[in-house]
Write an enzyme that holds these catalytic residues in place. Sequence first.
Site, PDB file in Angstrom:
ATOM      1  N   GLU A  64      -8.537   1.383   2.243  1.00  0.00           N
ATOM      2  CA  GLU A  64      -7.507   2.414   2.162  1.00  0.00           C
ATOM      3  C   GLU A  64      -6.606   2.276   3.331  1.00  0.00           C
ATOM      4  O   GLU A  64      -5.213   2.334   3.211  1.00  0.00           O
ATOM      5  CB  GLU A  64      -8.105   3.689   1.838  1.00  0.00           C
ATOM      6  CG  GLU A  64      -7.094   4.783   1.750  1.00  0.00           C
ATOM      7  CD  GLU A  64      -7.608   6.355   1.856  1.00  0.00           C
ATOM      8  OE1 GLU A  64      -6.918   7.012   1.896  1.00  0.00           O
ATOM      9  OE2 GLU A  64      -8.914   6.326   1.956  1.00  0.00           O
ATOM     10  N   ASP A  68      -2.648   1.484   2.693  1.00  0.00           N
ATOM     11  CA  ASP A  68      -1.593   2.266   3.177  1.00  0.00           C
ATOM     12  C   ASP A  68      -0.329   1.717   4.059  1.00  0.00           C
ATOM     13  O   ASP A  68       0.795   1.868   3.594  1.00  0.00           O
ATOM     14  CB  ASP A  68      -2.028   3.618   4.019  1.00  0.00           C
ATOM     15  CG  ASP A  68      -1.057   4.367   4.549  1.00  0.00           C
ATOM     16  OD1 ASP A  68      -0.613   5.108   3.397  1.00  0.00           O
ATOM     17  OD2 ASP A  68      -1.036   4.720   5.501  1.00  0.00           O
ATOM     18  N   ASP A 132      -5.629   7.224  -2.970  1.00  0.00           N
ATOM     19  CA  ASP A 132      -6.928   6.609  -2.092  1.00  0.00           C
ATOM     20  C   ASP A 132      -7.135   5.221  -2.621  1.00  0.00           C
ATOM     21  O   ASP A 132      -7.281   4.239  -2.104  1.00  0.00           O
ATOM     22  CB  ASP A 132      -7.844   7.337  -1.653  1.00  0.00           C
ATOM     23  CG  ASP A 132      -7.437   8.735  -1.079  1.00  0.00           C
ATOM     24  OD1 ASP A 132      -6.191   8.768  -0.563  1.00  0.00           O
ATOM     25  OD2 ASP A 132      -8.547   9.398  -0.973  1.00  0.00           O
ATOM     26  N   GLU A 135      -4.153   2.471  -2.770  1.00  0.00           N
ATOM     27  CA  GLU A 135      -4.092   1.991  -1.513  1.00  0.00           C
ATOM     28  C   GLU A 135      -5.199   0.926  -1.335  1.00  0.00           C
ATOM     29  O   GLU A 135      -4.792  -0.063  -0.517  1.00  0.00           O
ATOM     30  CB  GLU A 135      -3.875   3.231  -0.117  1.00  0.00           C
ATOM     31  CG  GLU A 135      -2.628   3.886  -0.677  1.00  0.00           C
ATOM     32  CD  GLU A 135      -2.615   5.111   0.347  1.00  0.00           C
ATOM     33  OE1 GLU A 135      -1.655   5.590   0.501  1.00  0.00           O
ATOM     34  OE2 GLU A 135      -3.742   5.336   0.895  1.00  0.00           O
TER      35      GLU A 135
END
Length: 241
Positions: A64, A68, A132, A135
């Site tokens: 994650e 991101d 989450d 990502e």
Amino acid sequence: MPDDNKKKEDAIDFLDFDPEAMKGFLQDLSIDIDDISEKDLNRYQLAFTHGSATGGKESYERLEWLGDRVLNLIAAGHLYDTYEELAEGELSKKLGCVSNDNLQKIIAENDLFPSKIIRKSGNVPDEQLYPDVFESLVGAIFLHQGFDATKEIVVNLFGEEFVCFDPKQNFKGQLQEKFQKIHLDVPKYHLDKTEGERHQPTYTCSVTAGDKKRVNGKGSRIIYAEQEAAKNALDTWDLPE
């Protein structure tokens, strides 16, 4: 002698992992799985694994973190190329298209994730984990296929939604921004009630902040209910412009 530095995604024992189902999902996203390695396949499964499913031993959190950064770069580049006339301030507002709230909304609306693909325990609704997990998936795709392929997949999935994102309709973002300006803790959202049939639920959420009066909102998805609660708070609470 075992290698103590072996990466986590190489060593996970997925007792309930269906490799063929995962391959089918990846193919639906136009991800090339020809000759995919067990390591890469396990990493994709890790991208859908919440810490509650493994007692906190393994989770998608590292993926994650990586995803991101990759996702923000993809979205920034896509917006930069699309809106040649916008200054950096307006582009920054448009970058809210990859905020957790907007990701949750567009993933739910597009039914991106098959039912029960997220491995978790407890009562946290899948929908609240969508940002989450997405990502994390982006991070896994990046490690498997590199940046250019990841960008193509993400833009094909959500490029139009990113471009069409309207910051003026992001009431949660507006409310948070107001509280940050006056240096107060950001508002908190609560899922208060779920009503209706399982296939057609109505959610009631509320928002609280300090001594402000609790404000509610309803919607057919949790994110819709939270957005309505935020809009009602903006209309109800006495906040600086």
